[in-house]
Design a protein around this motif. Structure first.
Motif, PDB file in Angstrom:
ATOM      1  N   ASP A  40      -5.092   3.936  -0.297  1.00  0.00           N
ATOM      2  CA  ASP A  40      -6.456   5.067   0.118  1.00  0.00           C
ATOM      3  C   ASP A  40      -6.672   4.209   1.968  1.00  0.00           C
ATOM      4  OD1 ASP A  40      -7.961   3.595  -0.734  1.00  0.00           O
ATOM      5  OD2 ASP A  40      -8.836   5.055  -2.582  1.00  0.00           O
ATOM      6  N   ARG A  41      -7.580   5.147   2.098  1.00  0.00           N
ATOM      7  CA  ARG A  41      -7.976   5.001   3.290  1.00  0.00           C
ATOM      8  C   ARG A  41      -8.677   3.879   3.620  1.00  0.00           C
ATOM      9  NH1 ARG A  41      -6.730   6.243   8.861  1.00  0.00           N
ATOM     10  NH2 ARG A  41      -5.034   7.368   8.795  1.00  0.00           N
ATOM     11  N   HIS A  42      -9.690   4.373   2.608  1.00  0.00           N
ATOM     12  CA  HIS A  42     -10.832   3.485   2.369  1.00  0.00           C
ATOM     13  C   HIS A  42     -10.665   2.036   2.305  1.00  0.00           C
ATOM     14  CE1 HIS A  42     -15.483   2.455   0.788  1.00  0.00           C
ATOM     15  NE2 HIS A  42     -14.762   1.760  -0.196  1.00  0.00           N
ATOM     16  N   ARG A  43     -10.005   1.611   1.430  1.00  0.00           N
ATOM     17  CA  ARG A  43      -9.444   0.380   0.862  1.00  0.00           C
ATOM     18  C   ARG A  43      -8.406  -0.366   1.877  1.00  0.00           C
ATOM     19  NH1 ARG A  43      -9.436  -4.445   0.494  1.00  0.00           N
ATOM     20  NH2 ARG A  43      -7.390  -5.626  -0.792  1.00  0.00           N
ATOM     21  N   PHE A  44      -7.814   0.370   2.844  1.00  0.00           N
ATOM     22  CA  PHE A  44      -7.371   0.385   4.443  1.00  0.00           C
ATOM     23  C   PHE A  44      -8.007  -0.539   4.649  1.00  0.00           C
ATOM     24  CE2 PHE A  44      -4.751  -0.079   8.175  1.00  0.00           C
ATOM     25  CZ  PHE A  44      -3.919  -0.963   7.258  1.00  0.00           C
ATOM     26  N   GLN A  45      -9.002   0.201   5.370  1.00  0.00           N
ATOM     27  CA  GLN A  45     -10.212  -0.356   6.055  1.00  0.00           C
ATOM     28  C   GLN A  45     -11.683  -1.382   5.456  1.00  0.00           C
ATOM     29  OE1 GLN A  45     -10.835   1.041   8.830  1.00  0.00           O
ATOM     30  NE2 GLN A  45     -12.261   0.008   9.702  1.00  0.00           N
ATOM     31  N   GLU A 100      -2.092   2.374  13.687  1.00  0.00           N
ATOM     32  CA  GLU A 100      -1.486   3.794  12.908  1.00  0.00           C
ATOM     33  C   GLU A 100      -1.285   4.420  13.797  1.00  0.00           C
ATOM     34  OE1 GLU A 100      -4.486   7.681  11.869  1.00  0.00           O
ATOM     35  OE2 GLU A 100      -5.540   6.263  13.078  1.00  0.00           O
ATOM     36  N   ASN A 110      -0.941   7.855  10.070  1.00  0.00           N
ATOM     37  CA  ASN A 110      -0.875   6.537   8.328  1.00  0.00           C
ATOM     38  C   ASN A 110      -1.399   5.367   9.303  1.00  0.00           C
ATOM     39  OD1 ASN A 110      -0.615   9.019   6.394  1.00  0.00           O
ATOM     40  ND2 ASN A 110       0.978   8.885   7.086  1.00  0.00           N
ATOM     41  N   CYS A 111      -1.550   4.916   8.061  1.00  0.00           N
ATOM     42  CA  CYS A 111      -1.868   3.583   8.882  1.00  0.00           C
ATOM     43  C   CYS A 111      -1.136   3.045   7.979  1.00  0.00           C
ATOM     44  CB  CYS A 111      -3.742   2.579   8.369  1.00  0.00           C
ATOM     45  SG  CYS A 111      -4.664   3.900   8.918  1.00  0.00           S
ATOM     46  N   THR A 162       0.416   0.227   3.458  1.00  0.00           N
ATOM     47  CA  THR A 162       0.713   2.005   3.640  1.00  0.00           C
ATOM     48  C   THR A 162      -1.031   3.065   2.959  1.00  0.00           C
ATOM     49  OG1 THR A 162       1.554   3.175   4.613  1.00  0.00           O
ATOM     50  CG2 THR A 162       2.383   3.130   2.849  1.00  0.00           C
ATOM     51  N   THR A 163      -1.023   3.588   3.923  1.00  0.00           N
ATOM     52  CA  THR A 163      -1.901   5.196   3.653  1.00  0.00           C
ATOM     53  C   THR A 163      -1.333   5.859   3.081  1.00  0.00           C
ATOM     54  OG1 THR A 163      -2.433   5.181   5.593  1.00  0.00           O
ATOM     55  CG2 THR A 163      -3.880   3.762   4.698  1.00  0.00           C
ATOM     56  N   ARG A 164      -0.230   6.375   3.535  1.00  0.00           N
ATOM     57  CA  ARG A 164       0.421   7.305   3.178  1.00  0.00           C
ATOM     58  C   ARG A 164       0.862   7.568   1.854  1.00  0.00           C
ATOM     59  NH1 ARG A 164       5.840   6.219   2.170  1.00  0.00           N
ATOM     60  NH2 ARG A 164       7.282   5.269   3.146  1.00  0.00           N
TER      61      ARG A 164
END
Length: 185
Positions: free
Chosen positions: A56-61, A74, A78-79, A38-40
């Motif tokens: 973080d969001r970059h790593r999730f992407q 999402e 948060n993802c 998760t990004t949260r």
């Protein structure tokens, strides 16, 4: 060696998925709960790698782009996603893997992993679901209203699943889940 299987559980917020999952895991050590990424931010007491993998969001992407997630969605800004490799490794080793995920992710699983056993946890009624959400004491009035609206839409999707279990009585719902998971086909 017999392969394990992927078991997907979903249902509205407040229906008792987490309680049922914990009960299943306590009674059946042969099951493995997949840990989501998760990004949260972690909540107090949550441990990276135990409750979630926090990224973080970059790593999730990057994980999405590199096909490292079995499903992802999402939710509330948060993802959340299911790491693919650990799920495959457990299934290949003969362990059944349990996912507790949102409806959107469960629909993705239907496409990406069609052999998964998909179970929808249903509340006994929308009034009871509202009582449970209010009883948790963690949501604003607006959040409860949004969760109930979302729950009605999610409940309309119950027929997309292999099994529907009504969580009216915890012990009975657990017995029903066990019969679905452990009765030979």
């Amino acid at each position: 060696m017999k392969k394990g299987r992927l078991i997907v559980m979903t249902g509205p917020s407040g229906v008792g998925k987490g309680t049922l999952v914990r009960s299943l895991l306590n009674c059946h050590p042969d099951l493995h709960l997949s840990i989501s990424v998760t990004t949260r931010s972690p909540r107090p007491g949550e441990i990276n790698g135990q409750d979630y993998y926090f990224v973080d969001r970059h790593r999730f992407q990057e994980m999405v782009e590199q096909g490292e997630l079995l499903e992802w969605a999402e939710f509330a800004g948060n993802c959340y996603g299911t790491p693919l490799i650990p799920v495959k490794e457990h299934i290949e080793a003969g362990t059944s893997v349990l996912l507790e995920i949102e409806l959107e992710g469960a629909r993705q699983i239907r496409r990406t992993f069609p052999s998964a056993l998909r179970i929808f946890i249903m509340p006994p009624s929308i009034d009871e679901l509202e009582r449970r959400l209010r009883g948790r004491g963690q949501d604003s009035e607006d959040a409860i209203r949004r969760r109930l609206m979302r729950a009605k839409a999610e409940m309309d999707a119950a027929n997309e699943f292999d099994f529907e279990v009504i969580n009216d009585d915890l012990d009975f719902a657990l017995q029903r889940l066990e019969s679905v998971l452990y009765t030979p086909v």
